[in-house]
Design an enzyme around this catalytic site. Sequence first.
Site, PDB file in Angstrom:
ATOM      1  N   ARG A 201      87.578  70.385 -34.116  1.00  0.00           N
ATOM      2  CA  ARG A 201      88.337  71.341 -35.033  1.00  0.00           C
ATOM      3  C   ARG A 201      88.580  71.094 -36.483  1.00  0.00           C
ATOM      4  O   ARG A 201      89.681  71.155 -37.018  1.00  0.00           O
ATOM      5  CB  ARG A 201      89.579  71.967 -34.429  1.00  0.00           C
ATOM      6  CG  ARG A 201      89.287  72.287 -32.942  1.00  0.00           C
ATOM      7  CD  ARG A 201      88.685  73.570 -32.573  1.00  0.00           C
ATOM      8  NE  ARG A 201      88.424  73.851 -31.458  1.00  0.00           N
ATOM      9  CZ  ARG A 201      87.767  74.541 -30.877  1.00  0.00           C
ATOM     10  NH1 ARG A 201      86.956  75.421 -31.799  1.00  0.00           N
ATOM     11  NH2 ARG A 201      87.402  75.002 -29.504  1.00  0.00           N
ATOM     12  N   ASN A 243      90.151  64.608 -26.412  1.00  0.00           N
ATOM     13  CA  ASN A 243      88.944  64.966 -25.199  1.00  0.00           C
ATOM     14  C   ASN A 243      88.063  63.757 -25.479  1.00  0.00           C
ATOM     15  O   ASN A 243      87.581  63.274 -26.454  1.00  0.00           O
ATOM     16  CB  ASN A 243      88.106  66.093 -25.776  1.00  0.00           C
ATOM     17  CG  ASN A 243      89.259  67.324 -25.346  1.00  0.00           C
ATOM     18  OD1 ASN A 243      90.093  67.578 -24.822  1.00  0.00           O
ATOM     19  ND2 ASN A 243      88.531  68.466 -26.350  1.00  0.00           N
ATOM     20  N   LYS A 320      95.752  63.299 -23.260  1.00  0.00           N
ATOM     21  CA  LYS A 320      95.529  64.658 -22.520  1.00  0.00           C
ATOM     22  C   LYS A 320      94.979  64.433 -21.240  1.00  0.00           C
ATOM     23  O   LYS A 320      93.873  64.168 -20.986  1.00  0.00           O
ATOM     24  CB  LYS A 320      94.651  65.407 -23.681  1.00  0.00           C
ATOM     25  CG  LYS A 320      93.976  66.732 -23.054  1.00  0.00           C
ATOM     26  CD  LYS A 320      93.247  67.527 -24.133  1.00  0.00           C
ATOM     27  CE  LYS A 320      92.702  68.759 -23.510  1.00  0.00           C
ATOM     28  NZ  LYS A 320      91.948  69.396 -24.561  1.00  0.00           N
ATOM     29  N   GLU A 324      91.880  71.439 -19.530  1.00  0.00           N
ATOM     30  CA  GLU A 324      90.543  71.828 -20.273  1.00  0.00           C
ATOM     31  C   GLU A 324      89.552  70.677 -19.735  1.00  0.00           C
ATOM     32  O   GLU A 324      88.860  70.223 -20.780  1.00  0.00           O
ATOM     33  CB  GLU A 324      90.977  71.765 -21.814  1.00  0.00           C
ATOM     34  CG  GLU A 324      91.632  72.812 -22.300  1.00  0.00           C
ATOM     35  CD  GLU A 324      91.941  73.255 -23.888  1.00  0.00           C
ATOM     36  OE1 GLU A 324      91.478  72.234 -24.458  1.00  0.00           O
ATOM     37  OE2 GLU A 324      92.213  74.219 -23.906  1.00  0.00           O
ATOM     38  N   LYS A 398     103.178  71.426 -27.957  1.00  0.00           N
ATOM     39  CA  LYS A 398     102.640  72.331 -28.917  1.00  0.00           C
ATOM     40  C   LYS A 398     103.907  73.334 -29.259  1.00  0.00           C
ATOM     41  O   LYS A 398     104.708  73.675 -28.184  1.00  0.00           O
ATOM     42  CB  LYS A 398     101.524  72.984 -28.553  1.00  0.00           C
ATOM     43  CG  LYS A 398     100.166  72.068 -28.484  1.00  0.00           C
ATOM     44  CD  LYS A 398      98.860  73.041 -28.334  1.00  0.00           C
ATOM     45  CE  LYS A 398      97.813  71.919 -28.233  1.00  0.00           C
ATOM     46  NZ  LYS A 398      96.315  72.738 -28.018  1.00  0.00           N
ATOM     47  N   ASP A 403      99.079  78.146 -27.894  1.00  0.00           N
ATOM     48  CA  ASP A 403      97.993  77.299 -28.435  1.00  0.00           C
ATOM     49  C   ASP A 403      97.747  77.711 -29.747  1.00  0.00           C
ATOM     50  O   ASP A 403      96.812  78.114 -30.471  1.00  0.00           O
ATOM     51  CB  ASP A 403      96.620  77.394 -27.653  1.00  0.00           C
ATOM     52  CG  ASP A 403      95.598  76.279 -28.216  1.00  0.00           C
ATOM     53  OD1 ASP A 403      95.961  75.182 -28.816  1.00  0.00           O
ATOM     54  OD2 ASP A 403      94.363  76.436 -27.688  1.00  0.00           O
ATOM     55  N   GLU A 431      92.798  75.703 -37.545  1.00  0.00           N
ATOM     56  CA  GLU A 431      91.847  76.227 -36.305  1.00  0.00           C
ATOM     57  C   GLU A 431      92.003  77.673 -35.970  1.00  0.00           C
ATOM     58  O   GLU A 431      91.020  78.334 -36.028  1.00  0.00           O
ATOM     59  CB  GLU A 431      92.199  75.474 -35.041  1.00  0.00           C
ATOM     60  CG  GLU A 431      91.662  76.100 -33.790  1.00  0.00           C
ATOM     61  CD  GLU A 431      91.583  75.205 -32.527  1.00  0.00           C
ATOM     62  OE1 GLU A 431      92.423  74.187 -32.651  1.00  0.00           O
ATOM     63  OE2 GLU A 431      91.104  75.617 -31.463  1.00  0.00           O
TER      64      GLU A 431
END
Length: 871
Positions: A201, A243, A320, A324, A398, A403, A431
């Site tokens: 992103r 990630n 994280k 996802e 967040k 999101d 994003e």
Amino acid sequence: MAGSKVGTSAAARLRMVFLDAIVFAVIFAAASAAPAQTPVAHAQTNDQAWLSYTVGHERLAIPPPIPPSIHALGNSVLEQSAVREIQLGIAGTTVIAGAKAASAGETVIGTLDEVRAAFRGLQIPAHIAAHGFWLKRTLWRGRPLIIVAGSNDHGALFGAFDLLRRIATGADLTHLDAIEAPAMPIRWVDEWGNANGTVERGYGGRSIFFEGGKVRDDLNDVTTYARLLASVGINGCNVNNVNGAAPFLAPEMIKGLARIADAMRPWGVRLAISVDIASPQKVGGLKTFDPLDPDVKAWWAAKIDEIYQQIPDFAGVTVKADSEGQPGPASYGRSPADAANVLANALAPHGGVVLYRAFVYNNHLDYNDMKADRARAAYDIFHPLDGQFAPNVIVQIKYGPIDFQAEEPVSPLFAGLHKTSEAMELQVTQEYLGQQRHLVYLAPLWKEKLDFDLRAENRAAPVKEIIEGKSFNQPLGGMIGVSCIGRDGWLGAPMAMVNLYAFGRLAWNPNLSAEQIAAEWTKQTISTKPEVVATVDKMLLESWQTYVHYTGFLGTQTLTDITGSHYGPNIEASERNGWGQWHRDDPQGIGMDRSVATGTGFAGQYPPEVAKMYESAATTPDSLLLFFHHMPWTYKLHSGKTIIQYVYDIHYQGAEEAAQLGDEWATLKGKIDPQLYEDERARLEYQAGHAIVWRDAIVQYFLKETGIPDALGRAGHYPGRLEAEGARLTGYKIVDVTPWENASGGKIVTCDASPAQKTCSVEWTYAGKAGRFNITVQYLDLRGGAAHFALDVNGAVAATWAADALFPSNHAGDTSTRFTARGPDGRGIELKPGDVLRVEGAPDASDPAALDYIEIERDVSSAENSAAKVP
Ligand code: GCW
């Protein structure tokens, strides 16, 4: 670069403040080498951003000047950085005509203790909160003295930057006596860099940290970035993506990370990294990564020790997990607290922290289950764990329950943890908000979240006070800005830098206003001229709502392509899949019922007063109505308008507002740096065109779905628009677009390049009135080549252009863009009935020179047109 912008005209150079010998020599050399400047102030170069210290010399001249003998009282590296920065900063200043140049006195930088020891007898504050500072101007033995005193050397550095900000924004230092301290201890940016050099992103180019699977050899950009971060009070930088973080714990990588930490250390920015919870298995080769397994615990403890051996001031880790596709403790039936605490225990002896992300949800939800709700996930998972986290764990939440949406409520989890430190995560990288191609100043959005009063325990509990640790008396807390910067001018767009600046300023002091921050930034980067500041700030402050107006509506969340680029419109991309970003539209109504009475119950996660407000449609603010309720299209909003009419009105309004941003910017021509002017002019022109793509997609879609006409007759009617698919085509073929709403009439034409077919053309015969017109060609700038276009009128070429931009995907909603042709005199092109308009497209490689329509719009600015109103 730094030196070349410092210089000014010879006259200005003569007025330059007197500096002590060394500083003067350095500056003089730079000034001599610089080309003479026009009176127009130059904007920042990319590396300097708001720290160019060259904007608005006239305001920088405010007396009294800074005593030019600048020195540190201690040996700290941070104090040395502060000294150099003040030298650099005041090198760009001038004194106003007639004011006496400062030649005496001193400017000292140190800790409170150092200042106390050096100036015995001077009244000095007894205590300043951690990382805070005291700025003071006084007389010492008859000579001017400026003191920059920090509670520690970090504070001294922040104080130096604050002093420079005051000078750059024209503050009067005569009675300078200020104490400041950061509102919260954790003020980090997260970068989401991948080892291969890409940035998740990121819209500002490749990573400044990584390339080819390892840390880059040249880390100069990292040091420059750390300086920028420090200047707005940021004290931590997590460099890698949340990630796929496992490779970052390999021994070679840790050595590289240590070099990054070294590069940032002179500016007091501490390194943090994201870790993969499965690392004991992936990196360590253990059979398990169960956080409660003794071998796993020992592995983490040893790994963290290994990091601290090389990076003694390592700040900590971000996690994280179970989100996802990332592995997590759920695989072993363990909780986020179990996972966080293993890391926390390993970090605690070294003073490190764990930022455990509450962004944990199931992305395989059942769309047909009316009770399923992604928004509930964070609270459902983390609220029951309150009190179970180690003291050095901070839950990173967040700002909204979904999101980073342009419009969504504050996450109820902020009020759901009373025994746990919390941080708010937001995105500097845009994003879901235009990816730096659209001008969107985010401070007003963040302020709305920070100021939101959750009324926890039926008392005042604004989010900002919760994350400061004040509301529930927590030791830690803060703000995390996901910035995803790269080598292309950090964020890839000069004006987007206001968001990085604003993030730092708000993390330091969330009580600052968006207006104040915009003004500070504009004065330091563009101009201090009041009319310029007023225009730029007005644009910035309008920009978020403008973006909301032409994209989503009434809290539907994003209507973008959520499984793809997150950029252009794709209304149904959110529906009928497991991601849970649903808006549940049908011919009768739209919105998610999140009430307790009839819906998912999400509204009930808020403390009672807020829950009550969101429970009923009547008391939910219009801007979030469809986030909380499923409503009929004909439901009347507080404004008295039906939802469907609002959809039509707000998208037309939003597209007009986007065009106005361009008009406002145009008034700055000649008043600001020409390069910045042109760069932003072109961006705003594009944005206005993309706002029309958004408008038309949403309006077409809901008009078709509801069958309810627009009371003002605009939806579905496009006067002056001539579709390509309805024209005489040579070579071009008609193609259906998916989703259909992203092209006018759902169709475009494409030219298949074959050896025999070099170009294709579309031809219309003009049948309107005579006059001057702006002719807009809506085309698709597809990947794989740079197609060329030519517009001609009666065989005479009126304009040519190339489709050479790079958009995030090849979908129509992302790539549809426009070129507006005007006459050679800048006015509209003359047309009369019977004229033949023709667009010729030359494909290039796999770019098929795709076209949607042309639009012929009367040039109202043309004098002849106003004279020729008579038919
Ligand atoms: O907004 C989404 C992004 C993902 C990101 C995820 C997250 C790092 O689209 O790219 O992954 O959020 O915040 O974890």
